[in-house]
Design a protein around this motif. Structure first.
Motif, PDB file in Angstrom:
ATOM      1  N   LEU A 168     -68.384 -84.374   2.012  1.00 39.07           N
ATOM      2  CA  LEU A 168     -67.958 -83.332   2.945  1.00 39.07           C
ATOM      3  C   LEU A 168     -67.013 -82.332   2.291  1.00 39.07           C
ATOM      4  CD1 LEU A 168     -67.553 -85.120   6.389  1.00 39.07           C
ATOM      5  CD2 LEU A 168     -69.517 -83.925   5.413  1.00 39.07           C
ATOM      6  N   ALA A 169     -66.198 -82.795   1.352  1.00 40.82           N
ATOM      7  CA  ALA A 169     -65.328 -81.864   0.629  1.00 40.82           C
ATOM      8  C   ALA A 169     -66.156 -80.881  -0.191  1.00 40.82           C
ATOM      9  CB  ALA A 169     -64.369 -82.638  -0.270  1.00 40.82           C
ATOM     10  N   SER A 170     -67.217 -81.381  -0.814  1.00 38.05           N
ATOM     11  CA  SER A 170     -68.103 -80.498  -1.578  1.00 38.05           C
ATOM     12  C   SER A 170     -68.856 -79.550  -0.645  1.00 38.05           C
ATOM     13  CB  SER A 170     -69.098 -81.325  -2.393  1.00 38.05           C
ATOM     14  OG  SER A 170     -68.430 -82.165  -3.322  1.00 38.05           O
ATOM     15  N   LEU A 171     -69.244 -80.062   0.517  1.00 34.95           N
ATOM     16  CA  LEU A 171     -69.930 -79.231   1.489  1.00 34.95           C
ATOM     17  C   LEU A 171     -69.017 -78.105   1.975  1.00 34.95           C
ATOM     18  CD1 LEU A 171     -72.785 -79.442   2.719  1.00 34.95           C
ATOM     19  CD2 LEU A 171     -71.733 -80.455   4.740  1.00 34.95           C
ATOM     20  N   ILE A 192     -60.297 -82.392  10.684  1.00 36.25           N
ATOM     21  CA  ILE A 192     -60.336 -80.970  10.991  1.00 36.25           C
ATOM     22  C   ILE A 192     -61.696 -80.387  10.628  1.00 36.25           C
ATOM     23  CG2 ILE A 192     -59.493 -80.194   8.739  1.00 36.25           C
ATOM     24  CD1 ILE A 192     -57.742 -78.158  10.262  1.00 36.25           C
ATOM     25  N   VAL A 193     -62.071 -79.299  11.294  1.00 36.45           N
ATOM     26  CA  VAL A 193     -63.346 -78.643  11.011  1.00 36.45           C
ATOM     27  C   VAL A 193     -63.381 -78.165   9.563  1.00 36.45           C
ATOM     28  CG1 VAL A 193     -63.625 -77.899  13.400  1.00 36.45           C
ATOM     29  CG2 VAL A 193     -62.499 -76.393  11.768  1.00 36.45           C
ATOM     30  N   LEU A 194     -64.577 -78.015   9.031  1.00 38.36           N
ATOM     31  CA  LEU A 194     -64.736 -77.547   7.651  1.00 38.36           C
ATOM     32  C   LEU A 194     -64.521 -76.038   7.590  1.00 38.36           C
ATOM     33  CD1 LEU A 194     -67.931 -79.507   6.477  1.00 38.36           C
ATOM     34  CD2 LEU A 194     -65.536 -80.219   6.422  1.00 38.36           C
ATOM     35  N   GLY A 195     -63.734 -75.604   6.614  1.00 39.37           N
ATOM     36  CA  GLY A 195     -63.556 -74.180   6.390  1.00 39.37           C
ATOM     37  C   GLY A 195     -62.243 -73.615   6.864  1.00 39.37           C
ATOM     38  N   VAL A 196     -61.343 -74.441   7.390  1.00 33.74           N
ATOM     39  CA  VAL A 196     -60.062 -73.952   7.896  1.00 33.74           C
ATOM     40  C   VAL A 196     -58.923 -74.338   6.968  1.00 33.74           C
ATOM     41  CG1 VAL A 196     -58.383 -74.093   9.782  1.00 33.74           C
ATOM     42  CG2 VAL A 196     -60.833 -73.925  10.291  1.00 33.74           C
ATOM     43  N   SER A 197     -58.750 -75.625   6.758  1.00 31.44           N
ATOM     44  CA  SER A 197     -57.690 -76.121   5.878  1.00 31.44           C
ATOM     45  C   SER A 197     -58.214 -77.354   5.157  1.00 31.44           C
ATOM     46  CB  SER A 197     -56.435 -76.462   6.698  1.00 31.44           C
ATOM     47  OG  SER A 197     -55.404 -76.953   5.860  1.00 31.44           O
ATOM     48  N   PRO A 198     -58.798 -77.166   3.986  1.00 31.55           N
ATOM     49  CA  PRO A 198     -59.464 -78.270   3.300  1.00 31.55           C
ATOM     50  C   PRO A 198     -58.579 -79.512   3.168  1.00 31.55           C
ATOM     51  CG  PRO A 198     -59.891 -76.209   2.161  1.00 31.55           C
ATOM     52  CD  PRO A 198     -58.858 -75.919   3.203  1.00 31.55           C
ATOM     53  N   ARG A 199     -59.104 -80.622   3.646  1.00 29.95           N
ATOM     54  CA  ARG A 199     -58.421 -81.913   3.526  1.00 29.95           C
ATOM     55  C   ARG A 199     -59.454 -83.006   3.739  1.00 29.95           C
ATOM     56  NH1 ARG A 199     -54.172 -81.363   8.316  1.00 29.95           N
ATOM     57  NH2 ARG A 199     -54.016 -79.327   7.283  1.00 29.95           N
ATOM     58  N   VAL A 245     -69.038 -75.228  -0.435  1.00 29.16           N
ATOM     59  CA  VAL A 245     -70.218 -74.380  -0.256  1.00 29.16           C
ATOM     60  C   VAL A 245     -70.001 -73.442   0.925  1.00 29.16           C
ATOM     61  CG1 VAL A 245     -72.681 -74.358   0.289  1.00 29.16           C
ATOM     62  CG2 VAL A 245     -71.753 -76.096  -1.266  1.00 29.16           C
ATOM     63  N   LEU A 246     -69.498 -73.983   2.027  1.00 30.59           N
ATOM     64  CA  LEU A 246     -69.250 -73.165   3.214  1.00 30.59           C
ATOM     65  C   LEU A 246     -68.298 -72.023   2.914  1.00 30.59           C
ATOM     66  CD1 LEU A 246     -69.173 -72.616   6.316  1.00 30.59           C
ATOM     67  CD2 LEU A 246     -67.334 -74.306   6.432  1.00 30.59           C
ATOM     68  N   MET A 247     -67.199 -72.306   2.243  1.00 31.80           N
ATOM     69  CA  MET A 247     -66.176 -71.294   2.004  1.00 31.80           C
ATOM     70  C   MET A 247     -66.638 -70.223   1.020  1.00 31.80           C
ATOM     71  SD  MET A 247     -62.839 -73.803   2.027  1.00 31.80           S
ATOM     72  CE  MET A 247     -61.631 -72.490   1.872  1.00 31.80           C
ATOM     73  N   SER A 248     -67.554 -70.580   0.143  1.00 25.40           N
ATOM     74  CA  SER A 248     -68.039 -69.598  -0.832  1.00 25.40           C
ATOM     75  C   SER A 248     -69.189 -68.753  -0.283  1.00 25.40           C
ATOM     76  CB  SER A 248     -68.481 -70.295  -2.124  1.00 25.40           C
ATOM     77  OG  SER A 248     -69.619 -71.115  -1.877  1.00 25.40           O
ATOM     78  N   GLU A 249     -69.916 -69.269   0.702  1.00 25.60           N
ATOM     79  CA  GLU A 249     -71.116 -68.584   1.192  1.00 25.60           C
ATOM     80  C   GLU A 249     -70.923 -67.871   2.525  1.00 25.60           C
ATOM     81  OE1 GLU A 249     -73.905 -68.213  -0.446  1.00 25.60           O
ATOM     82  OE2 GLU A 249     -73.146 -69.380  -2.138  1.00 25.60           O
ATOM     83  N   ALA A 308     -65.824 -84.200  11.287  1.00 21.39           N
ATOM     84  CA  ALA A 308     -65.031 -83.014  10.947  1.00 21.39           C
ATOM     85  C   ALA A 308     -65.072 -82.068  12.147  1.00 21.39           C
ATOM     86  CB  ALA A 308     -65.573 -82.337   9.696  1.00 21.39           C
ATOM     87  N   GLY A 309     -64.208 -82.322  13.113  1.00 25.05           N
ATOM     88  CA  GLY A 309     -64.142 -81.483  14.303  1.00 25.05           C
ATOM     89  C   GLY A 309     -65.342 -81.586  15.215  1.00 25.05           C
ATOM     90  N   HIS A 310     -66.167 -82.601  15.047  1.00 19.86           N
ATOM     91  CA  HIS A 310     -67.424 -82.741  15.774  1.00 19.86           C
ATOM     92  C   HIS A 310     -67.293 -83.819  16.845  1.00 19.86           C
ATOM     93  CE1 HIS A 310     -71.677 -81.458  15.589  1.00 19.86           C
ATOM     94  NE2 HIS A 310     -71.931 -82.647  16.114  1.00 19.86           N
ATOM     95  N   PRO A 311     -68.007 -83.685  17.973  1.00 25.86           N
ATOM     96  CA  PRO A 311     -67.974 -84.746  18.990  1.00 25.86           C
ATOM     97  C   PRO A 311     -68.551 -86.038  18.439  1.00 25.86           C
ATOM     98  CG  PRO A 311     -69.645 -83.086  19.532  1.00 25.86           C
ATOM     99  CD  PRO A 311     -68.825 -82.522  18.415  1.00 25.86           C
TER     100      PRO A 311
END
Length: 400
Positions: free
Chosen positions: A246-249, A305-312, A252-256, A283-286
């Motif tokens: 998920l960190a790698s994913l 936390i959701v992906l793309g806000v504050s990587p952790r 990808v999200l932040m770059s694309e 990651a922020g999902h139900p």
């Protein structure tokens, strides 16, 4: 409302209702301009005529114009080059070339450039001029309608390709579990979202599954959803450790993504079929819903936390899948965000579990259960769900 005028037929004399058209004549010769005005007047044509003596002046008079009559010999525009300049600013107005030149090749070139017709001064009377102007307007409208239809068809084809990219065939060979997929676009509201899912088996006993949702609706979000799904599948097949996927994913999200405000929610589950155990990462999902032993309830997993806000790192939760008969339902929030008919209350996870716990739900075959859930959610909502809905139902044994 478009103004209408009654004009006589050329021969029969029976009145017909015709749209009143606004025509702009671009002509620097006062005598020729007077002749055009007289021709339209003699034909009793329902036109409002304006005159510009140069291309520069014409640019300021194009608002509300249905058709432009253009002379090819203007002080600031000559020949085909002048026509090109006018077409660049004409918008939805039809353009007819009216010139003293009887050069057939020039006429063909004018039409090839985008003019609706080519008329020669001295060779048209009022009836012919009136007919040519009206036909030119209708041809322009037909061309624009055809273009809009083509654009719609292209968007639909693009959406279909994106949806196929969002919804792959599960990559699995085991028969110890069955996977039932479901996807419904929110197209009733004209939406295409970035909901996606995927299933990949690694080795004989590991099943990786993911359901995700890129925030927003549109082609850009759908394309980003496709990229994330493909990236996730590549990471899994490459043997990247689960805790790093998920960190790698997220990278990808932040770059694309097209804007920094874009984020994604994800539910990722790795199932060990040998020991009947799952590791859940949210990651922020139900949370997924677990069915088994006659009970229905959400998986009690920690949520990151959701992906793309504050990587952790996304926390992992181990879940026991006891017995040989169970189902794990994963879904996007479009399923649970519909109203329940009671004020502003939403279906939410608790309402979804209540639906699955109904006696009627227990009689629905597992392959049909996702569609049944959507039907019940739409009934409670009082109409189609506004958002896309994606679901994965992973079942073992009889699934309940």
């Amino acid at each position: 409302m478009t103004e209408r005028s009654v004009a006589p037929r050329a021969r029969a004399g029976t009145p017909v209702y015709q749209e009143r058209l606004s025509v702009l004549l671009v002509e620097d010769d006062e005598g020729d301009a007077f002749l055009v005005r007289e021709l339209l007047h003699e034909a009793d044509a329902p036109f409002d005529l304006r005159v510009a003596t140069s291309l520069r002046e014409a640019r300021g008079l194009l608002r509300g114009i249905h058709c432009v009559l253009l002379d090819l010999g203007l002080p600031d525009a000559e020949g085909i080059d002048g026509l090109r300049k006018l077409l660049a600013v004409a918008g939805s107005a039809a353009v007819c070339v009216l010139t003293g030149r009887s050069d057939e090749h020039l006429g063909v070139a004018a039409v090839a450039e985008g003019a609706q017709d080519y008329l020669v001064k001295g060779q048209v009377d009022g009836v012919l001029l009136t007919r040519a102007l009206r036909y030119a307007v209708e041809r322009k409208r037909a061309d624009e309608n055809a273009q809009r239809l083509r654009e719609v068809e292209l968007r639909q084809a693009e959406s279909a390709r994106l949806e196929r990219g969002l919804l792959p065939q599960p990559l699995m060979s085991t028969d110890r579990v069955a996977v039932h997929t479901f996807y419904r676009s929110g197209r009733a509201m004209g939406l295409l979202g970035g909901d996606f899912f995927d299933v990949v088996q690694v080795g004989d006993n590991k099943l990786h599954v993911i359901v995700g949702d890129v925030c927003g609706h549109g082609v850009d979000e759908a394309a980003l959803g496709v990229e994330l799904r493909v990236a996730w599948r590549a990471l899994v097949l490459a043997g990247v450790p689960d805790e790093q996927i998920l960190a790698s994913l997220e990278q990808v999200l932040m770059s694309e993504r097209r804007a920094r405000e874009i984020f994604a929610t994800v539910a990722a589950v790795t199932i060990d079929l040998d020991v009947n155990r799952a590791v859940v990462r949210l990651a922020g999902h139900p949370p997924p819903v677990l069915l088994g032993g006659g009970r229905v309830g959400p998986v009690e997993a920690r949520t990151g936390i959701v992906l793309g806000v504050s990587p952790r790192p996304t926390p992992a939760t181990e879940v026991e899948l006891s017995g040989d008969d169970w189902s794990l339902l994963m879904y996007t929030d479009g399923l649970i965000e519909g109203h329940t008919g009671e004020g502003n209350e939403r279906l939410d996870v608790s309402g979804l579990c209540s639906l699955l716990d109904e006696p009627a739900a227990r009689t629905v075959p597992l392959p049909a259960l996702p569609a049944w859930l959507v039907g019940r959610a739409e009934h409670a909502n009082g109409g189609p769900l506004a958002d896309d809905v994606a679901m994965l139902l992973i079942s073992r044994g009889n699934g309940r």
